[in-house]
Write an enzyme that holds these catalytic residues in place. Structure first.
Site, PDB file in Angstrom:
ATOM      1  N   GLY A   1     -49.316 -12.839  32.360  1.00 34.67           N
ATOM      2  CA  GLY A   1     -49.478 -12.841  30.912  1.00 34.67           C
ATOM      3  C   GLY A   1     -50.339 -11.678  30.430  1.00 34.67           C
ATOM      4  O   GLY A   1     -50.033 -11.045  29.409  1.00 34.67           O
TER       5      GLY A   1
ATOM      6  N   CYS B   1     -61.846 -17.802  31.497  1.00 32.83           N
ATOM      7  CA  CYS B   1     -62.367 -16.438  31.399  1.00 32.83           C
ATOM      8  C   CYS B   1     -63.757 -16.421  30.786  1.00 32.83           C
ATOM      9  O   CYS B   1     -64.520 -15.516  31.011  1.00 32.83           O
ATOM     10  CB  CYS B   1     -61.441 -15.576  30.560  1.00 32.83           C
ATOM     11  SG  CYS B   1     -59.726 -15.952  30.850  1.00 32.83           S
TER      12      CYS B   1
ATOM     13  N   HIS C   1     -47.627 -19.149  35.992  1.00 31.32           N
ATOM     14  CA  HIS C   1     -48.546 -20.174  36.529  1.00 31.32           C
ATOM     15  C   HIS C   1     -49.019 -21.174  35.476  1.00 31.32           C
ATOM     16  O   HIS C   1     -49.745 -22.117  35.790  1.00 31.32           O
ATOM     17  CB  HIS C   1     -49.719 -19.534  37.279  1.00 31.32           C
ATOM     18  CG  HIS C   1     -50.789 -18.921  36.440  1.00 31.32           C
ATOM     19  ND1 HIS C   1     -51.969 -19.556  36.176  1.00 31.32           N
ATOM     20  CD2 HIS C   1     -50.880 -17.720  35.822  1.00 31.32           C
ATOM     21  CE1 HIS C   1     -52.748 -18.765  35.441  1.00 31.32           C
ATOM     22  NE2 HIS C   1     -52.092 -17.648  35.204  1.00 31.32           N
TER      23      HIS C   1
HETATM   24  C1  LIG Z   1     -53.533 -17.607  30.872  1.00 29.92           C
HETATM   25  C2  LIG Z   1     -53.327 -16.859  29.612  1.00 29.92           C
HETATM   26  C3  LIG Z   1     -53.126 -15.467  29.617  1.00 29.92           C
HETATM   27  C4  LIG Z   1     -53.215 -14.646  30.877  1.00 29.92           C
HETATM   28  O1  LIG Z   1     -52.141 -14.877  31.736  1.00 29.92           O
HETATM   29  P1  LIG Z   1     -52.278 -14.419  33.278  1.00 29.92           P
HETATM   30  O2  LIG Z   1     -50.918 -14.622  33.835  1.00 29.92           O
HETATM   31  O3  LIG Z   1     -53.293 -15.305  33.891  1.00 29.92           O
HETATM   32  O4  LIG Z   1     -52.667 -12.979  33.253  1.00 29.92           O
HETATM   33  C5  LIG Z   1     -52.897 -14.854  28.414  1.00 29.92           C
HETATM   34  N1  LIG Z   1     -52.845 -15.551  27.269  1.00 29.92           N
HETATM   35  C6  LIG Z   1     -53.023 -16.882  27.223  1.00 29.92           C
HETATM   36  C7  LIG Z   1     -52.933 -17.589  25.932  1.00 29.92           C
HETATM   37  C8  LIG Z   1     -53.275 -17.577  28.390  1.00 29.92           C
HETATM   38  O5  LIG Z   1     -53.467 -18.888  28.338  1.00 29.92           O
END
Ligand SMILES: *Cc1c(COP(=O)(O)O)cnc(C)c1O
Length: 396
Positions: free
Chosen positions: A70, A324, A201
């Protein structure tokens, strides 16, 4: 009993996803860029996965670019729109104050490069309106980016309406749909979405893989230079096992979306009802326009971190906000954005459940949270000041 209630941080991989990956770690190990038959088998799998992901979103396979997750998708979509804007001397971007850091930090970086960023204020219920987006659009706006569903408080934004406004005004619209994909119905075509990010994930797929939808005609710029993979837009040998796992997980989630949503939101509402009986507690985010699996509450007079650690000892895995921000002492930027004062934002708890949770587990969570909140309040000097009238309650 151990209950996993942190599905917004990550989910357990489904059997379907694991089984879909295995053949690509054993027999079909080729590089899809190789011209020989072993490579071409992998190339066929890649094309197949792209088609299945596209089907789930309502777009064309060539509008899907696979990424490492993401965060990468958010970065690339936003940076691409910014570069496209810069070429036309349009350097204004609209977003919200409660985006994920993958969006907010990318915008910060662009601000240092001379872009002007408008972060819309979020209402106390955790929502913004399409009218507010419209009012913020200027002749030099090159991008609107608004998350589909919030990762901390679970609120679902009026994405179709925001998309319609952006389409009407001729401004590209990106949405971080990482929390939404696989959990609520998405159709990029019907919802006027130009760019979208998702991550495997968060819907029972593997970590380290995601996708970006980019509407035909929008120019995408590389952030990873390399070979001609992903039509030259993302260098690096494709992670075929992970991509196959993601396609299978997304397909499975989308096929069961209504059934899961019904089951999970019933458990969510039971959880909210049970936890709301704790005195001086409040639900964060709109009660209706929220993800089926998200509960986020503040409890006055306690520290979120102690609450989490004690809940863990009682077999409940939860979060105080996003993974985070935990580990830092700053309260959640999302809770501050909806107007919670610092001392209240510190006492927050996020429980994110999924279809694998059970009613017994929900009862267990309610019982343990109530016990631990009471225990912590009994030790808290702040709570004593409140009960003895030296301080006023913020949460009535
Ligand atoms: C988890 C998340 C991300 C980051 O995704 P990753 O695959 O962990 O890099 C970005 N935006 C939102 C809203 C998320 O919940």
């Amino acid at each position: 009993m151990q209950v996993y209630a942190d599905n917004a941080a990550t989910t357990k991989m489904s059997k379907t996803a694991i089984e879909a990956m295995m053949p690509y770690m054993e027999g079909i190990y080729g590089n899809p860029s190789s011209l020989h038959s072993i490579g071409q088998e992998a190339a066929e799998a890649l094309a197949n996965a792209r088609e299945r992901v596209a089907n789930c979103l309502g777009c064309e396979p060539k509008e899907i670019i696979f990424t490492s997750g993401g965060s990468e998708a958010d970065n690339q979509a936003i940076v691409s729109a910014a570069k496209n804007g810069e070429r036309k001397n349009k350097k204004h971007i609209i977003s919200t104050a409660f985006e994920h850091h993958a969006v907010l930090h990318t915008l910060k970086k662009l601000e240092k490069q001379g872009f002007e960023i408008t972060l819309l204020d979020v209402h106390e219920n955790g929502l913004i309106t399409a009218e507010e987006v419209k009012a913020a659009i200027r002749p030099d706006t090159c991008l609107v980016t608004v998350m589909y569903a919030n990762n901390e408080i679970g609120t679902i934004q009026p994405i179709s309406q925001i998309g319609a406004v952006c389409r009407e005004m001729g401004v590209p619209f990106h949405t971080d749909a990482v929390q939404a994909a696989g959990h609520i119905k998405i159709n990029v075509e019907e919802q006027n979405i130009d760019m979208l990010s998702l991550s495997a994930h968060k819907f029972h797929g593997p970590k380290g893989v995601g996708a970006m939808y980019v509407k035909k005609g929008i120019i995408i710029h590389n952030i990873i230079e390399g070979g001609a993979q992903e039509r030259g837009k993302r260098g690096g040998t494709e992670n075929i096992p992970a991509i196959m796992g993601m396609a299978a997980a997304l397909e499975e989630s989308c096929a069961n979306i209504e059934e899961n949503s019904k089951k999970v939101s019933a458990m969510r509402d039971k959880l909210i009802e049970g936890l709301s009986k704790i005195p001086h507690s409040i639900l964060n985010g709109d009660a209706k326009s929220r993800l089926p699996g998200n509960v986020n509450m503040c409890f006055e007079g306690i520290e979120g971190e102690s609450l989490l650690l004690m809940l863990d000892m009682h077999g409940v895995c939860a979060s105080s906000g996003s993974a985070c921000t935990s580990g830092s002492l700053d309260p959640s930027h999302v809770l501050l954005a909806i107007g919670r004062p610092h001392e209240i934002a510190h006492g927050s708890l996020r429980l994110s459940i999924c279809e694998a949770n059970t009613d017994e587990e929900i009862d267990h969570i309610i019982e343990k949270v109530a016990q631990v909140v009471e225990y912590l309040r009994n030790m808290s000097p702040v709570w004593r000041d409140l009960t003895e009238g030296r301080k006023n309650y913020v949460i009535q």
